[in-house]
Design a protein around this motif. Structure first.
Motif, PDB file in Angstrom:
ATOM      1  N   ILE A  43       2.178  -8.507  12.604  1.00 41.40           N
ATOM      2  CA  ILE A  43       2.512  -8.525  11.191  1.00 41.40           C
ATOM      3  C   ILE A  43       3.934  -9.058  11.056  1.00 41.40           C
ATOM      4  O   ILE A  43       4.847  -8.567  11.723  1.00 41.40           O
ATOM      5  CB  ILE A  43       2.397  -7.109  10.586  1.00 41.40           C
ATOM      6  N   VAL A  44       4.096 -10.094  10.255  1.00 39.31           N
ATOM      7  CA  VAL A  44       5.418 -10.701  10.082  1.00 39.31           C
ATOM      8  C   VAL A  44       5.736 -10.823   8.602  1.00 39.31           C
ATOM      9  O   VAL A  44       4.842 -10.834   7.766  1.00 39.31           O
ATOM     10  CB  VAL A  44       5.477 -12.109  10.725  1.00 39.31           C
ATOM     11  N   GLY A  45       7.029 -10.910   8.279  1.00 42.54           N
ATOM     12  CA  GLY A  45       7.423 -11.096   6.888  1.00 42.54           C
ATOM     13  C   GLY A  45       8.733 -10.406   6.572  1.00 42.54           C
ATOM     14  O   GLY A  45       9.355  -9.777   7.437  1.00 42.54           O
ATOM     15  N   PHE A  46       9.136 -10.539   5.324  1.00 40.97           N
ATOM     16  CA  PHE A  46      10.386  -9.956   4.854  1.00 40.97           C
ATOM     17  C   PHE A  46      10.382  -8.435   5.024  1.00 40.97           C
ATOM     18  O   PHE A  46      11.315  -7.846   5.570  1.00 40.97           O
ATOM     19  CB  PHE A  46      10.575 -10.331   3.382  1.00 40.97           C
ATOM     20  N   ASP A  47       9.298  -7.799   4.555  1.00 49.15           N
ATOM     21  CA  ASP A  47       9.189  -6.341   4.682  1.00 49.15           C
ATOM     22  C   ASP A  47       9.334  -5.890   6.131  1.00 49.15           C
ATOM     23  O   ASP A  47       9.992  -4.893   6.437  1.00 49.15           O
ATOM     24  CB  ASP A  47       7.825  -5.863   4.154  1.00 49.15           C
ATOM     25  N   VAL A  48       8.687  -6.635   7.006  1.00 43.91           N
ATOM     26  CA  VAL A  48       8.681  -6.280   8.429  1.00 43.91           C
ATOM     27  C   VAL A  48      10.097  -6.368   9.001  1.00 43.91           C
ATOM     28  O   VAL A  48      10.552  -5.461   9.696  1.00 43.91           O
ATOM     29  CB  VAL A  48       7.733  -7.231   9.197  1.00 43.91           C
ATOM     30  N   ASP A  49      10.785  -7.462   8.682  1.00 40.48           N
ATOM     31  CA  ASP A  49      12.146  -7.633   9.194  1.00 40.48           C
ATOM     32  C   ASP A  49      13.082  -6.557   8.654  1.00 40.48           C
ATOM     33  O   ASP A  49      13.938  -6.045   9.377  1.00 40.48           O
ATOM     34  CB  ASP A  49      12.687  -9.024   8.825  1.00 40.48           C
ATOM     35  N   VAL A  50      12.904  -6.217   7.374  1.00 46.19           N
ATOM     36  CA  VAL A  50      13.766  -5.194   6.775  1.00 46.19           C
ATOM     37  C   VAL A  50      13.565  -3.845   7.467  1.00 46.19           C
ATOM     38  O   VAL A  50      14.527  -3.195   7.883  1.00 46.19           O
ATOM     39  CB  VAL A  50      13.513  -5.074   5.254  1.00 46.19           C
ATOM     40  N   ILE A  51      12.323  -3.430   7.625  1.00 47.69           N
ATOM     41  CA  ILE A  51      12.091  -2.095   8.199  1.00 47.69           C
ATOM     42  C   ILE A  51      12.508  -2.070   9.670  1.00 47.69           C
ATOM     43  O   ILE A  51      13.046  -1.079  10.167  1.00 47.69           O
ATOM     44  CB  ILE A  51      10.637  -1.603   7.996  1.00 47.69           C
ATOM     45  N   ASN A  52      12.289  -3.182  10.376  1.00 43.96           N
ATOM     46  CA  ASN A  52      12.714  -3.227  11.777  1.00 43.96           C
ATOM     47  C   ASN A  52      14.240  -3.167  11.896  1.00 43.96           C
ATOM     48  O   ASN A  52      14.772  -2.497  12.786  1.00 43.96           O
ATOM     49  CB  ASN A  52      12.183  -4.486  12.464  1.00 43.96           C
ATOM     50  N   ALA A  53      14.942  -3.858  10.991  1.00 44.69           N
ATOM     51  CA  ALA A  53      16.403  -3.826  11.015  1.00 44.69           C
ATOM     52  C   ALA A  53      16.910  -2.420  10.714  1.00 44.69           C
ATOM     53  O   ALA A  53      17.835  -1.923  11.359  1.00 44.69           O
ATOM     54  CB  ALA A  53      16.962  -4.829  10.002  1.00 44.69           C
ATOM     55  N   ILE A  54      16.250  -1.757   9.717  1.00 45.37           N
ATOM     56  CA  ILE A  54      16.635  -0.385   9.381  1.00 45.37           C
ATOM     57  C   ILE A  54      16.400   0.528  10.579  1.00 45.37           C
ATOM     58  O   ILE A  54      17.244   1.369  10.931  1.00 45.37           O
ATOM     59  CB  ILE A  54      15.843   0.118   8.154  1.00 45.37           C
ATOM     60  N   ALA A  55      15.259   0.340  11.229  1.00 46.98           N
ATOM     61  CA  ALA A  55      14.925   1.186  12.381  1.00 46.98           C
ATOM     62  C   ALA A  55      15.958   1.013  13.486  1.00 46.98           C
ATOM     63  O   ALA A  55      16.405   1.985  14.095  1.00 46.98           O
ATOM     64  CB  ALA A  55      13.527   0.829  12.883  1.00 46.98           C
ATOM     65  N   LYS A  57      19.069   0.114  13.167  1.00 46.23           N
ATOM     66  CA  LYS A  57      20.339   0.718  12.769  1.00 46.23           C
ATOM     67  C   LYS A  57      20.331   2.238  12.890  1.00 46.23           C
ATOM     68  O   LYS A  57      21.334   2.847  13.235  1.00 46.23           O
ATOM     69  CB  LYS A  57      20.637   0.375  11.306  1.00 46.23           C
ATOM     70  N   THR A  58      19.182   2.849  12.571  1.00 43.75           N
ATOM     71  CA  THR A  58      19.147   4.302  12.486  1.00 43.75           C
ATOM     72  C   THR A  58      18.596   4.954  13.740  1.00 43.75           C
ATOM     73  O   THR A  58      18.616   6.171  13.873  1.00 43.75           O
ATOM     74  CB  THR A  58      18.265   4.734  11.303  1.00 43.75           C
ATOM     75  N   GLY A  59      18.045   4.164  14.642  1.00 44.81           N
ATOM     76  CA  GLY A  59      17.459   4.752  15.844  1.00 44.81           C
ATOM     77  C   GLY A  59      16.066   5.315  15.645  1.00 44.81           C
ATOM     78  O   GLY A  59      15.511   5.936  16.544  1.00 44.81           O
ATOM     79  N   LEU A  60      15.479   5.073  14.466  1.00 46.96           N
ATOM     80  CA  LEU A  60      14.094   5.492  14.244  1.00 46.96           C
ATOM     81  C   LEU A  60      13.176   4.543  14.992  1.00 46.96           C
ATOM     82  O   LEU A  60      13.468   3.356  15.101  1.00 46.96           O
ATOM     83  CB  LEU A  60      13.746   5.452  12.745  1.00 46.96           C
ATOM     84  N   ARG A  61      12.090   5.077  15.503  1.00 50.75           N
ATOM     85  CA  ARG A  61      11.111   4.192  16.115  1.00 50.75           C
ATOM     86  C   ARG A  61       9.968   3.984  15.121  1.00 50.75           C
ATOM     87  O   ARG A  61       9.460   4.959  14.544  1.00 50.75           O
ATOM     88  CB  ARG A  61      10.585   4.795  17.413  1.00 50.75           C
ATOM     89  N   VAL A  62       9.573   2.755  14.894  1.00 53.74           N
ATOM     90  CA  VAL A  62       8.509   2.489  13.912  1.00 53.74           C
ATOM     91  C   VAL A  62       7.413   1.610  14.521  1.00 53.74           C
ATOM     92  O   VAL A  62       7.654   0.822  15.435  1.00 53.74           O
ATOM     93  CB  VAL A  62       9.054   1.776  12.646  1.00 53.74           C
ATOM     94  N   ARG A  63       6.205   1.816  13.990  1.00 50.79           N
ATOM     95  CA  ARG A  63       5.071   0.989  14.397  1.00 50.79           C
ATOM     96  C   ARG A  63       4.337   0.591  13.121  1.00 50.79           C
ATOM     97  O   ARG A  63       4.044   1.448  12.285  1.00 50.79           O
ATOM     98  CB  ARG A  63       4.142   1.803  15.299  1.00 50.79           C
ATOM     99  N   LEU A  64       4.082  -0.709  12.945  1.00 41.80           N
ATOM    100  CA  LEU A  64       3.432  -1.176  11.719  1.00 41.80           C
ATOM    101  C   LEU A  64       1.921  -1.137  11.856  1.00 41.80           C
ATOM    102  O   LEU A  64       1.374  -1.512  12.898  1.00 41.80           O
ATOM    103  CB  LEU A  64       3.880  -2.599  11.394  1.00 41.80           C
ATOM    104  N   VAL A  65       1.281  -0.660  10.800  1.00 37.36           N
ATOM    105  CA  VAL A  65      -0.182  -0.639  10.782  1.00 37.36           C
ATOM    106  C   VAL A  65      -0.644  -1.324   9.497  1.00 37.36           C
ATOM    107  O   VAL A  65      -0.221  -0.975   8.401  1.00 37.36           O
ATOM    108  CB  VAL A  65      -0.728   0.810  10.835  1.00 37.36           C
ATOM    109  N   ASN A  66      -1.518  -2.300   9.660  1.00 40.69           N
ATOM    110  CA  ASN A  66      -2.054  -3.030   8.516  1.00 40.69           C
ATOM    111  C   ASN A  66      -3.000  -2.114   7.723  1.00 40.69           C
ATOM    112  O   ASN A  66      -4.009  -1.660   8.236  1.00 40.69           O
ATOM    113  CB  ASN A  66      -2.809  -4.266   9.014  1.00 40.69           C
ATOM    114  N   THR A  67      -2.637  -1.807   6.479  1.00 38.17           N
ATOM    115  CA  THR A  67      -3.390  -0.853   5.663  1.00 38.17           C
ATOM    116  C   THR A  67      -3.724  -1.513   4.321  1.00 38.17           C
ATOM    117  O   THR A  67      -2.814  -1.979   3.650  1.00 38.17           O
ATOM    118  CB  THR A  67      -2.531   0.398   5.386  1.00 38.17           C
ATOM    119  N   PRO A  68      -5.010  -1.579   3.931  1.00 42.25           N
ATOM    120  CA  PRO A  68      -5.341  -2.206   2.651  1.00 42.25           C
ATOM    121  C   PRO A  68      -4.596  -1.537   1.495  1.00 42.25           C
ATOM    122  O   PRO A  68      -4.502  -0.310   1.455  1.00 42.25           O
ATOM    123  CB  PRO A  68      -6.851  -1.985   2.514  1.00 42.25           C
TER     124      PRO A  68
END
Lengths: 250, 257
Positions: A43-55, A57-68
């Motif tokens: 999954i790529v895009g603006f949203d993805v880059d933003v949440i990854n950058a936030i993660a 910075k904050t040390g949160l680990r995130v995993r993206l799941v495609n959800t309708p």
């Protein structure tokens, strides 16, 4: 009563666990340039880059799941996902049920119409057929202007479908968020976008479960940090080829 | 926590359904109308296809025509429509096949303003009725084929030896008996069709499921809209099952001694 106690215990346990385990991010990946799936199923895009950058910075680990999108809030409700980053517009109705971070994107509703269409404002669409994504802000706008149960408002699951319906002349216009509509209209020569100046400014926010203040605050800190250090501007330029507007702090 | 609100009575927000009542009402009519049309047309298509799959001749050219002109195409057709998901067929039909034929720019069948009007006013309905009919025809053809094949060969032979033509024997001797046996599976197909019609909501046909999706999308609430339409579908399928039982009782009268 025991049942409630067990549920309460589970809720407490899961909230505590949320701090250490990988957070599941729900995003509807049919929404370029915010989120879409590439050929490698990433999954790529603006949203993805933003949440990854936030993660980062904050040390949160995130995993993206495609959800309708149509079921994305239900997925948050029942705990399948921990947060939504999917071009979600912050509005009063949603704020009643979910907590939002500060805005991370400024949006406006945009109309897509055939290139020959005389439409210039939303009201020109009275009596015309309009395609929107079910439950989206565009759906809200059309429902408010022309009636919730109007047969002229045609609802579909995804943005590509409303554009296809417009291309195939099934409707006179499609309404959606500016970023996505502008992106899609580029792909079709026979279409143009129409910006109604009366459409209010809206903001995209990251949604978390109601009361999950710990996560919301962490995300807010991360967002403020990437805006302050220029990461956000770089991401914005990459996807929208323009300078980001100044976002409100809350 | 307002989480376990489902535990007490009063969680069901009927006001939401009330607010969207016109959508549920027109949706119900659309579901019933589309299903009824597709049952009738699907049965006719199914009969033709079933016959085509049974077509045979004894000699030469006629034998080849039956084989390559009727049996094979019918078999491929049935195989395709039974072997691919209905949902895929619906999307293919709406966004790819129908635009070829009905298109304001260069439709093969209809173009210009008429195409635009057709597409706008009946686009999703055309897709729904066409796809469900084609799909149901494939399933129903198997019911007809099995029904006809289940009638003892001796019935046809006896009818022919009495001087009836093939057509007469089929119409007055074989089909009436076969029809009785076909009723229960036809009823099953009708019920399946009713439920499958919900898939057409994906292309914006304002039937029952569309009403529920609209409400779910607007309120992010799922119990109220989906429980409501589940109940409505249930009542409809019960009604259909009752109708089929009545028909069985009527056409099965001769069987009881």
């Amino acid at each position: 009563v025991t049942g409630l106690a067990v549920i309460a215990a589970l809720v407490v346990a899961s909230t505590a666990a949320a701090q250490t385990r990988t957070l599941v991010v729900g995003t509807s990946a049919t929404y370029p340039p915010f989120a879409s799936e590439n050929a490698q199923k990433q999954i790529v895009g603006f949203d993805v880059d933003v949440i990854n950058a936030i993660a980062q910075k904050t040390g949160l680990r995130v995993r993206l799941v495609n959800t309708p999108f149509v079921g994305i809030f239900a997925s948050l409700d029942n705990g399948d996902i921990d947060l939504i980053v999917s071009g979600v517009t912050i509005n009063d109705r949603r704020k009643q049920s979910y907590d939002f971070t500060a805005p991370y994107f400024e949006a406006r509703q945009l109309l897509a119409v055939p290139a020959s269409s005389p439409v210039t404002v939303l009201q020109d669409l009275a009596g015309k057929k309009i395609a929107v994504v079910t439950g989206s802000t565009g759906d809200d706008v059309a429902s408010r202007a022309f009636g919730k149960t109007s047969p002229n408002v045609r609802r579909f699951d995804t943005t590509p479908l409303i554009i296809s319906e417009l291309v195939n002349a099934g409707v006179d216009a499609a309404i959606g968020d500016n970023g996505v509509i502008a992106y899609r209209v580029q792909e079709h020569k026979g279409l143009k976008t129409v910006a109604d100046p009366a459409m209010p400014k809206e903001y995209f926010g990251i949604a978390v479960k109601r009361g999950n203040a710990a996560l919301r605050d962490a995300l807010n800190r991360g967002l403020a940090a990437i805006i302050a250090d220029g990461t956000y501007t770089a991401i914005y330029r990459r996807w929208f080829k323009s300078e980001p507007p100044v976002l409100p702090k809350s | 926590m307002d989480q376990p609100q489902i535990l007490w009575f009063g969680w069901f927000r009927a006001d939401i359904i009330q607010e969207y009542a016109p959508l549920f009402w027109t949706g119900l009519q659309m579901t019933v109308g589309v299903t009824a049309m597709c049952i009738v047309q699907g049965s006719m298509l199914g009969l033709l296809l079933g016959m085509a799959r049974l077509a045979d001749a004894r000699h030469g050219v006629a034998k080849a025509v039956c084989r390559y002109g009727l049996r094979w195409p019918a078999t491929v057709y049935v195989s395709f429509f039974r072997g691919t998901p209905l949902f895929v067929q619906i999307l293919l039909m709406h966004f790819a096949v129908v635009p070829l034929f009905v298109n304001p720019a260069d439709g093969w069948l209809v173009s210009g303003d008429l195409a635009r009007d057709l597409r706008q006013d009946y686009g999703a309905m055309i897709t729904g009725i066409a796809t469900l009919t084609l799909n149901a025809g494939a399933y129903i053809s198997e019911v007809f084929r099995a029904g006809i094949q289940s009638i003892d060969r001796g019935q046809m032979e006896a009818a022919r030896s009495l001087g009836l033509t093939f057509r007469q024997a089929m119409r007055h001797v074989v089909l009436p008996q076969a029809f009785r046996r076909m009723l229960p599976p036809l009823g099953n197909n009708a019920i399946a069709l009713l439920k499958d019609s919900s898939l057409v909501s994906a292309v914006g046909l304002a039937e029952l499921s569309y009403a529920a999706r609209t409400v779910a999308g607007a309120y992010s609430r799922y119990w109220e809209p989906y429980l409501t339409i589940a109940f409505m579908y249930w009542v409809l399928t019960l009604g259909l099952a009752w109708g089929v039982r009545r028909l069985e009782a009527r056409y099965g009268r001769g069987d009881t001694r």
